[in-house]
Write a protein that holds these residues in place. Structure first.
Motif, PDB file in Angstrom:
ATOM      1  N   ALA A  27       0.840  -1.201   0.000  1.00  0.00           N
ATOM      2  CA  ALA A  27       0.000   0.000   0.000  1.00  0.00           C
ATOM      3  C   ALA A  27       0.870   1.243   0.000  1.00  0.00           C
ATOM      4  O   ALA A  27       2.037   1.193   0.388  1.00  0.00           O
ATOM      5  N   GLY A  28       0.282   2.347  -0.399  1.00  0.00           N
ATOM      6  CA  GLY A  28       0.972   3.623  -0.308  1.00  0.00           C
ATOM      7  C   GLY A  28       0.980   4.099   1.134  1.00  0.00           C
ATOM      8  O   GLY A  28       0.157   3.672   1.949  1.00  0.00           O
ATOM      9  N   THR A  29       1.884   4.996   1.456  1.00  0.00           N
ATOM     10  CA  THR A  29       1.925   5.550   2.805  1.00  0.00           C
ATOM     11  C   THR A  29       0.684   6.395   3.082  1.00  0.00           C
ATOM     12  O   THR A  29       0.426   6.754   4.227  1.00  0.00           O
ATOM     13  N   ASP A  30      -0.109   6.664   2.043  1.00  0.00           N
ATOM     14  CA  ASP A  30      -1.370   7.378   2.212  1.00  0.00           C
ATOM     15  C   ASP A  30      -2.534   6.428   2.462  1.00  0.00           C
ATOM     16  O   ASP A  30      -3.670   6.855   2.604  1.00  0.00           O
ATOM     17  N   GLY A  31      -2.261   5.114   2.519  1.00  0.00           N
ATOM     18  CA  GLY A  31      -3.298   4.128   2.810  1.00  0.00           C
ATOM     19  C   GLY A  31      -4.020   3.577   1.602  1.00  0.00           C
ATOM     20  O   GLY A  31      -4.935   2.770   1.750  1.00  0.00           O
ATOM     21  N   LEU A  32      -3.616   3.966   0.399  1.00  0.00           N
ATOM     22  CA  LEU A  32      -4.261   3.442  -0.810  1.00  0.00           C
ATOM     23  C   LEU A  32      -3.625   2.121  -1.224  1.00  0.00           C
ATOM     24  O   LEU A  32      -2.408   1.986  -1.235  1.00  0.00           O
ATOM     25  N   LEU A  33      -4.448   1.162  -1.563  1.00  0.00           N
ATOM     26  CA  LEU A  33      -4.005  -0.179  -1.933  1.00  0.00           C
ATOM     27  C   LEU A  33      -3.275  -0.164  -3.272  1.00  0.00           C
ATOM     28  O   LEU A  33      -3.728   0.457  -4.230  1.00  0.00           O
ATOM     29  N   ILE A  34      -2.131  -0.859  -3.321  1.00  0.00           N
ATOM     30  CA  ILE A  34      -1.364  -1.008  -4.562  1.00  0.00           C
ATOM     31  C   ILE A  34      -1.505  -2.433  -5.082  1.00  0.00           C
ATOM     32  O   ILE A  34      -1.831  -2.667  -6.231  1.00  0.00           O
ATOM     33  N   SER A  35      -1.261  -3.424  -4.204  1.00  0.00           N
ATOM     34  CA  SER A  35      -1.302  -4.820  -4.608  1.00  0.00           C
ATOM     35  C   SER A  35      -1.584  -5.674  -3.378  1.00  0.00           C
ATOM     36  O   SER A  35      -1.175  -5.325  -2.267  1.00  0.00           O
ATOM     37  N   SER A  36      -2.261  -6.803  -3.574  1.00  0.00           N
ATOM     38  CA  SER A  36      -2.578  -7.667  -2.442  1.00  0.00           C
ATOM     39  C   SER A  36      -3.015  -9.041  -2.915  1.00  0.00           C
ATOM     40  O   SER A  36      -3.475  -9.199  -4.039  1.00  0.00           O
ATOM     41  N   ASP A  37      -2.884 -10.006  -2.016  1.00  0.00           N
ATOM     42  CA  ASP A  37      -3.453 -11.317  -2.291  1.00  0.00           C
ATOM     43  C   ASP A  37      -4.495 -11.674  -1.235  1.00  0.00           C
ATOM     44  O   ASP A  37      -4.854 -12.815  -1.065  1.00  0.00           O
ATOM     45  N   LEU A  38      -5.004 -10.674  -0.534  1.00  0.00           N
ATOM     46  CA  LEU A  38      -6.104 -10.839   0.412  1.00  0.00           C
ATOM     47  C   LEU A  38      -7.411 -10.494  -0.295  1.00  0.00           C
ATOM     48  O   LEU A  38      -7.392  -9.817  -1.326  1.00  0.00           O
ATOM     49  N   PRO A  39      -8.555 -10.913   0.261  1.00  0.00           N
ATOM     50  CA  PRO A  39      -9.830 -10.460  -0.319  1.00  0.00           C
ATOM     51  C   PRO A  39      -9.848  -8.928  -0.379  1.00  0.00           C
ATOM     52  O   PRO A  39      -9.302  -8.258   0.500  1.00  0.00           O
ATOM     53  N   SER A  40     -10.455  -8.355  -1.415  1.00  0.00           N
ATOM     54  CA  SER A  40     -10.334  -6.915  -1.680  1.00  0.00           C
ATOM     55  C   SER A  40     -10.781  -6.035  -0.520  1.00  0.00           C
ATOM     56  O   SER A  40     -10.136  -5.028  -0.228  1.00  0.00           O
ATOM     57  N   PRO A  85       8.362  -0.332   5.880  1.00  0.00           N
ATOM     58  CA  PRO A  85       8.438   0.668   4.813  1.00  0.00           C
ATOM     59  C   PRO A  85       9.001   0.019   3.548  1.00  0.00           C
ATOM     60  O   PRO A  85       9.867  -0.850   3.630  1.00  0.00           O
ATOM     61  N   ALA A  86       8.465   0.419   2.400  1.00  0.00           N
ATOM     62  CA  ALA A  86       8.935  -0.111   1.115  1.00  0.00           C
ATOM     63  C   ALA A  86       9.213   1.080   0.202  1.00  0.00           C
ATOM     64  O   ALA A  86       8.327   1.556  -0.497  1.00  0.00           O
ATOM     65  N   GLY A  87      10.414   1.592   0.260  1.00  0.00           N
ATOM     66  CA  GLY A  87      10.753   2.769  -0.521  1.00  0.00           C
ATOM     67  C   GLY A  87      10.225   4.033   0.133  1.00  0.00           C
ATOM     68  O   GLY A  87       9.887   4.046   1.307  1.00  0.00           O
ATOM     69  N   ARG A  88      10.129   5.090  -0.678  1.00  0.00           N
ATOM     70  CA  ARG A  88       9.708   6.394  -0.151  1.00  0.00           C
ATOM     71  C   ARG A  88       8.207   6.522   0.011  1.00  0.00           C
ATOM     72  O   ARG A  88       7.740   7.339   0.785  1.00  0.00           O
ATOM     73  N   THR A  89       7.420   5.735  -0.748  1.00  0.00           N
ATOM     74  CA  THR A  89       5.976   5.976  -0.762  1.00  0.00           C
ATOM     75  C   THR A  89       5.123   4.739  -0.527  1.00  0.00           C
ATOM     76  O   THR A  89       3.915   4.790  -0.734  1.00  0.00           O
ATOM     77  N   ALA A  90       5.712   3.639  -0.114  1.00  0.00           N
ATOM     78  CA  ALA A  90       4.917   2.413   0.020  1.00  0.00           C
ATOM     79  C   ALA A  90       5.217   1.663   1.317  1.00  0.00           C
ATOM     80  O   ALA A  90       6.221   1.918   1.986  1.00  0.00           O
ATOM     81  N   LEU A  91       4.313   0.748   1.631  1.00  0.00           N
ATOM     82  CA  LEU A  91       4.423  -0.094   2.824  1.00  0.00           C
ATOM     83  C   LEU A  91       4.104  -1.532   2.442  1.00  0.00           C
ATOM     84  O   LEU A  91       3.184  -1.775   1.662  1.00  0.00           O
ATOM     85  N   LEU A  92       4.847  -2.465   3.000  1.00  0.00           N
ATOM     86  CA  LEU A  92       4.562  -3.882   2.834  1.00  0.00           C
ATOM     87  C   LEU A  92       4.009  -4.386   4.156  1.00  0.00           C
ATOM     88  O   LEU A  92       4.660  -4.241   5.197  1.00  0.00           O
ATOM     89  N   THR A  93       2.806  -4.954   4.133  1.00  0.00           N
ATOM     90  CA  THR A  93       2.195  -5.501   5.337  1.00  0.00           C
ATOM     91  C   THR A  93       1.963  -6.988   5.128  1.00  0.00           C
ATOM     92  O   THR A  93       1.385  -7.403   4.123  1.00  0.00           O
ATOM     93  N   LEU A  94       2.433  -7.780   6.086  1.00  0.00           N
ATOM     94  CA  LEU A  94       2.275  -9.230   6.036  1.00  0.00           C
ATOM     95  C   LEU A  94       1.393  -9.696   7.174  1.00  0.00           C
ATOM     96  O   LEU A  94       1.547  -9.242   8.309  1.00  0.00           O
ATOM     97  N   VAL A  95       0.503 -10.629   6.868  1.00  0.00           N
ATOM     98  CA  VAL A  95      -0.324 -11.278   7.879  1.00  0.00           C
ATOM     99  C   VAL A  95       0.251 -12.680   8.043  1.00  0.00           C
ATOM    100  O   VAL A  95       0.363 -13.426   7.061  1.00  0.00           O
ATOM    101  N   THR A  96       0.672 -13.022   9.270  1.00  0.00           N
ATOM    102  CA  THR A  96       1.281 -14.340   9.490  1.00  0.00           C
ATOM    103  C   THR A  96       0.360 -15.230  10.299  1.00  0.00           C
ATOM    104  O   THR A  96      -0.458 -14.750  11.084  1.00  0.00           O
TER     105      THR A  96
END
Length: 166
Positions: A27-40, A85-96
């Motif tokens: 997701a972006g640091t603004d909370g907008l979804l970029i990519s995911s493999d979870l239900p939308s 954090p993933a670069g300047r404008t994104a975040l990687l979130t993992l559910v384990t």
């Protein structure tokens, strides 16, 4: 290869190598979804929550002056949710699906994936509408309570809109 393909490949590779990862959201640091493999719906909500968690974690890290924000971890009775954090404008979130005892190995690999995905997004774009991470040393917004304003200003600050007659 375009940014979406590279990011998708990174996320799929992480899921193959780390079976304890039940889902991933970029997701972006603004909370907008970029990519995911979870239900939308879950992914959209988690993207927004990850941005809030990142913002809070970033501010805490700055306040205690103990270095840069690395990750946010929320552990539950059934696993963990970790945001990097993933670069300047994104975040990687993992559910384990596993608890905190297995996080150290996951952190190393997930940080590397976040670094690579973030680098691709930073250099190639990829449709990210996110804004750059704000300066941690920027002053916080301050709200002035209405009671402290002079009486004339308080009157002019009241809404003047009236309901139209029916």
């Amino acid at each position: 290869m375009d940014a979406d393909t590279v990011v998708g490949t990174e996320l799929r590779g992480l899921r193959r190598r780390r079976p304890e990862v039940a889902g991933a959201v970029l997701a972006g640091t603004d909370g907008l979804l970029i990519s995911s493999d979870l239900p939308s719906t879950d992914a959209t909500h988690l993207a927004a929550l990850a941005a809030a968690s990142f913002g809070l974690g970033n501010r805490v890290a700055d306040t205690v002056r103990r270095g840069e924000f690395r990750e946010s971890v929320v552990c539950t009775t059934a696993g963990c949710v970790v945001t990097y954090p993933a670069g300047r404008t994104a975040l990687l979130t993992l559910v384990t699906a596993s608890g905190p005892e297995s996080l150290e190995e996951l952190h190393q690999e997930a940080r590397a994936v976040a670094r690579r995905a973030g680098s691709v997004l930073d250099t190639r774009g990829g449709g990210v509408g996110a804004t750059a991470v704000p300066d941690a040393h920027a002053p916080l917004a301050v709200r002035t309570p209405m009671a402290t304003l002079p009486t004339q200003l308080r009157r002019s600050a009241r809404p003047t809109w009236r309901r139209p007659p029916i």
